[in-house]
Write an enzyme that holds these catalytic residues in place. Structure first.
Site, PDB file in Angstrom:
ATOM      1  N   LEU A  91       0.838  -1.202   0.000  1.00 31.76           N
ATOM      2  CA  LEU A  91       0.000   0.000   0.000  1.00 31.76           C
ATOM      3  C   LEU A  91       0.869   1.247   0.000  1.00 31.76           C
ATOM      4  O   LEU A  91       0.658   2.202  -0.748  1.00 31.76           O
ATOM      5  CB  LEU A  91      -0.916   0.013   1.235  1.00 31.76           C
ATOM      6  CG  LEU A  91      -1.781   1.267   1.341  1.00 31.76           C
ATOM      7  CD1 LEU A  91      -3.008   1.147   0.447  1.00 31.76           C
ATOM      8  CD2 LEU A  91      -2.221   1.542   2.772  1.00 31.76           C
ATOM      9  N   HIS A 104     -16.119   0.038   0.308  1.00 32.09           N
ATOM     10  CA  HIS A 104     -16.133   0.852  -0.914  1.00 32.09           C
ATOM     11  C   HIS A 104     -17.515   0.907  -1.569  1.00 32.09           C
ATOM     12  O   HIS A 104     -17.971   1.962  -2.006  1.00 32.09           O
ATOM     13  CB  HIS A 104     -15.152   0.300  -1.953  1.00 32.09           C
ATOM     14  CG  HIS A 104     -13.744   0.161  -1.464  1.00 32.09           C
ATOM     15  ND1 HIS A 104     -13.211   0.971  -0.486  1.00 32.09           N
ATOM     16  CD2 HIS A 104     -12.742  -0.684  -1.825  1.00 32.09           C
ATOM     17  CE1 HIS A 104     -11.956   0.616  -0.266  1.00 32.09           C
ATOM     18  NE2 HIS A 104     -11.647  -0.383  -1.064  1.00 32.09           N
TER      19      HIS A 104
HETATM   20  C1  BG6 Z   1      -8.896  -2.438  -1.904  1.00 30.64           C
HETATM   21  C2  BG6 Z   1      -9.174  -3.916  -1.890  1.00 30.64           C
HETATM   22  O1  BG6 Z   1      -9.415  -1.834  -0.764  1.00 30.64           O
HETATM   23  O2  BG6 Z   1      -9.494  -1.854  -3.063  1.00 30.64           O
HETATM   24  C3  BG6 Z   1      -8.643  -4.555  -3.177  1.00 30.64           C
HETATM   25  O3  BG6 Z   1      -8.531  -4.487  -0.762  1.00 30.64           O
HETATM   26  C4  BG6 Z   1      -9.237  -3.865  -4.374  1.00 30.64           C
HETATM   27  O4  BG6 Z   1      -8.938  -5.938  -3.190  1.00 30.64           O
HETATM   28  C5  BG6 Z   1      -8.982  -2.372  -4.281  1.00 30.64           C
HETATM   29  O5  BG6 Z   1      -8.598  -4.393  -5.543  1.00 30.64           O
HETATM   30  C6  BG6 Z   1      -9.644  -1.617  -5.413  1.00 30.64           C
HETATM   31  O6  BG6 Z   1      -9.218  -0.290  -5.363  1.00 30.64           O
HETATM   32  P1  BG6 Z   1      -8.915   0.514  -6.686  1.00 30.64           P
HETATM   33  O7  BG6 Z   1      -8.552   1.878  -6.236  1.00 30.64           O
HETATM   34  O8  BG6 Z   1      -7.817  -0.217  -7.397  1.00 30.64           O
HETATM   35  O9  BG6 Z   1     -10.188   0.472  -7.483  1.00 30.64           O
END
Ligand code: BG6
Length: 458
Positions: free
Chosen positions: A20, A244
């Site tokens: 991250l 999300h």
């Molecule tokens: C993260 C998840 O929070 O969000 C991942 O742990 C996922 O599994 C990711 O792939 C998606 O985020 P973004 O910004 O790539 O759409």
């Protein structure tokens, strides 16, 4: 630059050698730095247990960023990056951190932003470490701040979320804690407020009278890859559904907030989630073939890598409107969308006999590209009067002239300014888990089905 932000600022990334940090946090910080939007004199301290030096840490960041940016600015930025080796549960690392902070501060007191990019089971231990060297308190009683950024998961159930909040507040006040869900900071998600409340065209129709259903999707073609150990503990719903996707929906479905203040917006989002009801019918719980061979995944694991669920929102605006959520890994497409399907109107048209319902579909797409599309029905040009669907298309990713972009840049930008609007409030976290607990129970009751990598279960 904003004159308020002249105070020196220290950012401490706990667990800052992880994916991250390298892939998201450093590029975001560099983006802010390169556009002169970080406070004057910002220093970044990486705290992690790996036995490496500051030079090696800088090299890791350099490798990640160099191909996109000129090396000169990058080298200036890297000079502000420092590495402190220490484990989470032994005092000597914190003592070294304190020593570095004191050295850096001299006779001023820098603002402090602690970023916890570590599993929640370590939160307690990190706080203990910070308390032991008195870094949890701001060094100046009258001026400046110390803040804490925490990454999801904020627990794994309502009960554990409450316990975690209690842990956070043993050491930090509510207004010091910023709960990060980077989807809140995504442009297309934030755009919902502007789009809905600044266009006369849609808001009068934004309710159960005119809307047939809402669809929230987060489909990823990539598999679980190197994150097996983490993913196997959480599964697709806890990974992205509980957080999300609920955030995406809350922006689509919220009532008009009383103002743009953080409190009003957080409350408007929380009210949506608080009214959500899980509908058990047509639930799908699935796992792609080969998932069990992923390093870190338990043999015979029953963790879902795909789910589809249905819900509704029990309030006046949305009563009876189905909400469909689906997400997963290793699927046939990469697609992240918020979709509003309007009810069809009896058309005055020549029926082709294809049984099409003539719905208008408004799609806010984050992936594969950022765009807004609206399907409308028009007459086919020529002597026949048949209808055809045409798509009005608004590319959103045309960011020419936009300086700082990216969700994590916005995370840092707002946290440094003390703006909690795009961070999760406690009420929102609890409402999310109350709903999620029901979903997880519903998912457990469903037999796990298998799908081939690269195919989306239906
Ligand atoms: C993260 C998840 O929070 O969000 C991942 O742990 C996922 O599994 C990711 O792939 C998606 O985020 P973004 O910004 O790539 O759409």
């Amino acid at each position: 630059m904003d004159t308020k932000l002249q105070a020196p600022t220290s950012i401490v990334l706990f667990g800052g050698t992880g994916d991250l940090s390298i892939n998201m946090l450093f590029p975001a910080l560099f983006d802010l730095y390169a556009h002169d939007t970080l406070p004057h004199d910002t220093q970044v301290f990486v705290y992690a247990h790996t036995d490496i030096t500051t030079e090696i840490m800088r090299e890791r960041v350099r490798e990640k960023i160099l191909h996109t940016h000129s090396s000169k600015i990058l080298e200036y930025f890297l000079e502000q990056v420092h590495y402190i080796q220490g484990s989470f549960d032994t005092p000597d690392g914190y003592a070294r951190l304190k020593e570095e902070m004191d050295k850096r501060d001299g006779d001023v007191c820098s603002n402090k932003l602690f970023y916890l990019s570590v599993p929640p089971r370590f939160f307690d231990t990190v706080f203990e470490g910070l308390r032991a060297v008195n870094l949890h308190e701001h060094c100046d009683k009258d001026f400046g701040w110390t803040r804490l950024l925490v990454e999801k998961p904020f627990g794994h159930s309502l009960e554990s979320a409450k316990k975690l909040e209690a842990v956070l507040h043993t050491t930090f006040e509510q207004d010091q804690v910023f709960h990060v869900d980077h989807y809140l900071c995504k442009d297309m998600v934030r755009n919902m407020i502007s789009f809905r409340f600044s266009n006369t065209l849609f808001e009068p129709l934004w309710n159960k009278e005119y809307i047939e259903k809402i669809v929230i999707k987060m489909h990823e073609s990539k598999d679980v890859s190197t994150r097996g150990a983490f993913y196997d503990q959480v599964g697709a719903f806890r990974d992205v559904g509980q957080n999300h996707m609920l955030e995406m929906l809350s922006f689509v479905a919220m009532e008009r907030p009383r103002s743009l203040s953080p409190k009003d917006i957080q409350q408007a989002r929380a009210a949506v989630v608080d009214n959500m009801i899980f509908k058990g019918e047509h639930t799908i719980r699935a796992q792609y073939e080969g998932y069990n061979e992923t390093p870190g995944v338990a043999p015979g694991s029953q963790t879902e890598t795909f789910f589809k669920i249905h819900a509704c929102i029990a309030n006046e605006r949305w009563k009876g409107v189905p909400i469909e959520f689906s997400a997963g890994k290793g699927l046939g497409e990469t697609e992240a969308v918020m979709q509003v399907v309007f009810k069809s109107t009896p058309c005055l048209c020549v029926e082709k006999g294809d049984g099409h319902k003539h719905e208008n579909v408004l799609t806010f797409s984050l992936k594969p590209q950022e765009e807004i599309t609206l399907g409308v029905w028009t007459k086919v040009p020529g002597i026949k009067d048949y209808l055809q669907e045409r798509v009005l298309h608004l590319p959103y990713a045309n960011t020419e002239g936009v300086a700082v972009k990216g969700a994590y840049s916005k995370v840092f930008y707002d946290a440094i300014r003390g703006d909690q609007t795009l961070f999760k409030g406690q009420e929102e976290i609890y409402a999310g888990w109350a709903f999620a607990d029901k979903v997880l129970e519903g998912l457990r009751e469903k037999t796990l089905i298998n799908y081939k990598l690269g195919e989306t279960p239906t």
